[in-house]
Design a protein around this motif. Structure first.
Motif, PDB file in Angstrom:
ATOM      1  N   GLY A  60       1.064  -1.377  -0.005  1.00 28.99           N
ATOM      2  CA  GLY A  60       0.039   0.016   0.049  1.00 28.99           C
ATOM      3  C   GLY A  60       0.990   1.244  -0.139  1.00 28.99           C
ATOM      4  N   GLU A  61       2.100   1.301   0.868  1.00 26.86           N
ATOM      5  CA  GLU A  61       2.996   2.400   0.678  1.00 26.86           C
ATOM      6  C   GLU A  61       3.382   2.518  -0.634  1.00 26.86           C
ATOM      7  N   VAL A  62       3.894   1.505  -1.256  1.00 23.30           N
ATOM      8  CA  VAL A  62       4.544   1.548  -2.596  1.00 23.30           C
ATOM      9  C   VAL A  62       3.502   2.379  -3.639  1.00 23.30           C
ATOM     10  N   ARG A  63       2.241   1.886  -3.455  1.00 26.10           N
ATOM     11  CA  ARG A  63       1.258   2.450  -4.287  1.00 26.10           C
ATOM     12  C   ARG A  63       0.999   3.775  -3.928  1.00 26.10           C
ATOM     13  N   LEU A  64       1.094   4.207  -2.688  1.00 27.29           N
ATOM     14  CA  LEU A  64       0.776   5.593  -2.410  1.00 27.29           C
ATOM     15  C   LEU A  64       1.816   6.456  -2.830  1.00 27.29           C
ATOM     16  N   TYR A  65       3.263   6.087  -2.603  1.00 18.36           N
ATOM     17  CA  TYR A  65       4.422   6.996  -2.774  1.00 18.36           C
ATOM     18  C   TYR A  65       4.457   6.991  -4.412  1.00 18.36           C
ATOM     19  N   SER A  66       3.987   5.983  -5.193  1.00 19.20           N
ATOM     20  CA  SER A  66       4.204   5.965  -6.546  1.00 19.20           C
ATOM     21  C   SER A  66       3.110   6.851  -7.150  1.00 19.20           C
ATOM     22  N   ASN A  67       2.013   7.270  -6.342  1.00 21.21           N
ATOM     23  CA  ASN A  67       1.170   8.151  -6.835  1.00 21.21           C
ATOM     24  C   ASN A  67       1.351   9.503  -6.627  1.00 21.21           C
ATOM     25  N   ILE A  68       1.880   9.537  -5.353  1.00 18.42           N
ATOM     26  CA  ILE A  68       2.307  11.059  -4.840  1.00 18.42           C
ATOM     27  C   ILE A  68       3.426  11.504  -5.738  1.00 18.42           C
ATOM     28  N   MET A  69       4.531  10.606  -6.200  1.00 19.34           N
ATOM     29  CA  MET A  69       5.525  10.912  -7.029  1.00 19.34           C
ATOM     30  C   MET A  69       5.147  11.271  -8.362  1.00 19.34           C
ATOM     31  N   GLN A 139      16.312  12.067 -11.542  1.00 19.52           N
ATOM     32  CA  GLN A 139      16.745  12.687 -12.795  1.00 19.52           C
ATOM     33  C   GLN A 139      15.820  13.625 -13.479  1.00 19.52           C
ATOM     34  N   ASN A 140      14.933  14.153 -12.525  1.00 21.36           N
ATOM     35  CA  ASN A 140      13.811  15.011 -12.885  1.00 21.36           C
ATOM     36  C   ASN A 140      13.191  14.637 -14.179  1.00 21.36           C
ATOM     37  N   ASN A 141      12.863  13.196 -14.251  1.00 22.72           N
ATOM     38  CA  ASN A 141      11.996  12.780 -15.632  1.00 22.72           C
ATOM     39  C   ASN A 141      10.790  12.386 -15.113  1.00 22.72           C
ATOM     40  N   LYS A 142       9.841  13.456 -15.161  1.00 22.99           N
ATOM     41  CA  LYS A 142       8.625  13.414 -14.586  1.00 22.99           C
ATOM     42  C   LYS A 142       7.670  12.365 -15.629  1.00 22.99           C
ATOM     43  N   GLU A 143       7.910  12.401 -16.720  1.00 22.07           N
ATOM     44  CA  GLU A 143       7.195  11.638 -17.647  1.00 22.07           C
ATOM     45  C   GLU A 143       7.310  10.115 -17.410  1.00 22.07           C
ATOM     46  N   LYS A 144       8.679   9.758 -17.350  1.00 23.84           N
ATOM     47  CA  LYS A 144       9.017   8.299 -16.961  1.00 23.84           C
ATOM     48  C   LYS A 144       8.287   7.938 -15.667  1.00 23.84           C
ATOM     49  N   VAL A 145       8.504   8.720 -14.543  1.00 23.93           N
ATOM     50  CA  VAL A 145       7.583   8.503 -13.444  1.00 23.93           C
ATOM     51  C   VAL A 145       6.107   8.353 -13.625  1.00 23.93           C
ATOM     52  N   VAL A 146       5.403   9.247 -14.601  1.00 21.72           N
ATOM     53  CA  VAL A 146       3.984   9.009 -14.645  1.00 21.72           C
ATOM     54  C   VAL A 146       3.927   7.536 -15.327  1.00 21.72           C
ATOM     55  N   GLU A 147       4.735   7.305 -16.291  1.00 23.43           N
ATOM     56  CA  GLU A 147       4.451   6.107 -16.978  1.00 23.43           C
ATOM     57  C   GLU A 147       4.594   4.980 -16.199  1.00 23.43           C
ATOM     58  N   LEU A 148       5.722   4.920 -15.434  1.00 25.26           N
ATOM     59  CA  LEU A 148       5.837   3.773 -14.384  1.00 25.26           C
ATOM     60  C   LEU A 148       4.797   3.597 -13.385  1.00 25.26           C
ATOM     61  N   ASN A 149       4.346   4.722 -12.942  1.00 25.24           N
ATOM     62  CA  ASN A 149       3.218   4.757 -12.069  1.00 25.24           C
ATOM     63  C   ASN A 149       2.016   3.838 -12.450  1.00 25.24           C
ATOM     64  N   GLY A 150       1.612   3.758 -13.435  1.00 33.46           N
ATOM     65  CA  GLY A 150       0.587   3.094 -14.174  1.00 33.46           C
ATOM     66  C   GLY A 150       0.528   1.448 -13.759  1.00 33.46           C
ATOM     67  N   THR A 151       1.800   1.074 -14.298  1.00 39.41           N
ATOM     68  CA  THR A 151       2.144  -0.396 -13.771  1.00 39.41           C
ATOM     69  C   THR A 151       2.277  -0.430 -12.560  1.00 39.41           C
ATOM     70  N   THR A 152       3.039   0.204 -11.844  1.00 36.55           N
ATOM     71  CA  THR A 152       3.049   0.100 -10.152  1.00 36.55           C
ATOM     72  C   THR A 152       1.819   0.200  -9.402  1.00 36.55           C
ATOM     73  N   TYR A 153       0.894   1.121 -10.067  1.00 35.99           N
ATOM     74  CA  TYR A 153      -0.477   1.014  -9.269  1.00 35.99           C
ATOM     75  C   TYR A 153      -1.286  -0.074  -9.499  1.00 35.99           C
ATOM     76  N   ALA A 154      -1.338  -0.726 -10.943  1.00 36.72           N
ATOM     77  CA  ALA A 154      -1.816  -1.824 -11.252  1.00 36.72           C
ATOM     78  C   ALA A 154      -1.200  -3.041 -10.508  1.00 36.72           C
ATOM     79  N   THR A 155      -0.065  -3.384 -10.221  1.00 37.04           N
ATOM     80  CA  THR A 155       0.705  -4.456  -9.750  1.00 37.04           C
ATOM     81  C   THR A 155       0.249  -4.332  -8.093  1.00 37.04           C
ATOM     82  N   ALA A 156       0.448  -3.190  -7.496  1.00 39.98           N
ATOM     83  CA  ALA A 156       0.167  -3.111  -5.930  1.00 39.98           C
ATOM     84  C   ALA A 156      -1.280  -3.220  -5.896  1.00 39.98           C
ATOM     85  N   SER A 157      -2.177  -2.876  -6.903  1.00 39.21           N
ATOM     86  CA  SER A 157      -3.734  -3.086  -6.497  1.00 39.21           C
ATOM     87  C   SER A 157      -3.906  -4.551  -6.707  1.00 39.21           C
ATOM     88  N   ALA A 158      -3.571  -5.209  -7.725  1.00 42.26           N
ATOM     89  CA  ALA A 158      -3.695  -6.738  -7.785  1.00 42.26           C
ATOM     90  C   ALA A 158      -3.230  -7.344  -6.676  1.00 42.26           C
TER      91      ALA A 158
END
Length: 161
Positions: A60-69, A139-158
């Motif tokens: 749950g913390e991983v899901r939360l922190y990935s969303n916040i990032m 590395q201030n790559n916000k686009e990559k963070v947003v991209e990875l957040n989708g898979t992180t959120y889906a994996t954590a939710s599952a």
């Protein structure tokens, strides 16, 4: 005739006494076996359940922190989570898996070991994504963070289901 009835009564009393002794012996044996099983349950399986609860919290913390990032615009929050917070969560997850492996090995339950291995394999992409998100954030790559957040959120939710 009286002696004949006395023998029957004594035989009946002796048979009842033997049944009573057998009953007491069996109850004692099953009682000690029950206590042994309860000891195993309290020593290992309850500790496994507590560690599993901790893992659910970390997921749950991983899901939360990935969303916040992914959603924060505050650079201090962004880098703070990407740095120490993410590393701490991953270290906690790995330490909990070590503890779970020790407990499962102590039980000798092969089926439980297979389930733990599958759970650990399912959590690995979550850890990998969080680390990749943290590196992208540093590395201030916000686009990559947003991209990875989708898979992180889906994996954590599952995993939390």
């Amino acid at each position: 005739m009286r002696k004949h009835i006395g023998i029957k009564v004594i035989t009946l009393i002796a048979a009842l006494f033997i049944l009573f002794v057998l009953n007491v012996g069996l109850r004692s044996y099953t009682g000690s076996a029950t206590l042994e099983v309860l000891g195993t349950v309290s020593e290992y399986y309850i500790a496994i359940e507590e560690a599993n609860k901790d893992m659910t919290q970390y997921v749950g913390e991983v899901r939360l922190y990935s969303n916040i990032m992914a959603m924060t615009s505050d650079e201090a929050t962004f880098k703070g989570i990407a740095g120490e917070t993410s590393t701490t969560v991953i270290e906690n997850m790995e330490a909990t898996f070590v503890r779970l492996h020790e407990l499962v090995e102590a039980t000798g339950d092969e089926e439980l070991f297979v389930a733990l291995t599958a759970y650990e394999e399912a959590c690995q992409p979550l850890e990998d994504n969080l680390m990749a998100m943290s590196e992208a954030a540093m590395q201030n790559n916000k686009e990559k963070v947003v991209e990875l957040n989708g898979t992180t959120y889906a994996t954590a939710s599952a995993l939390m289901e």
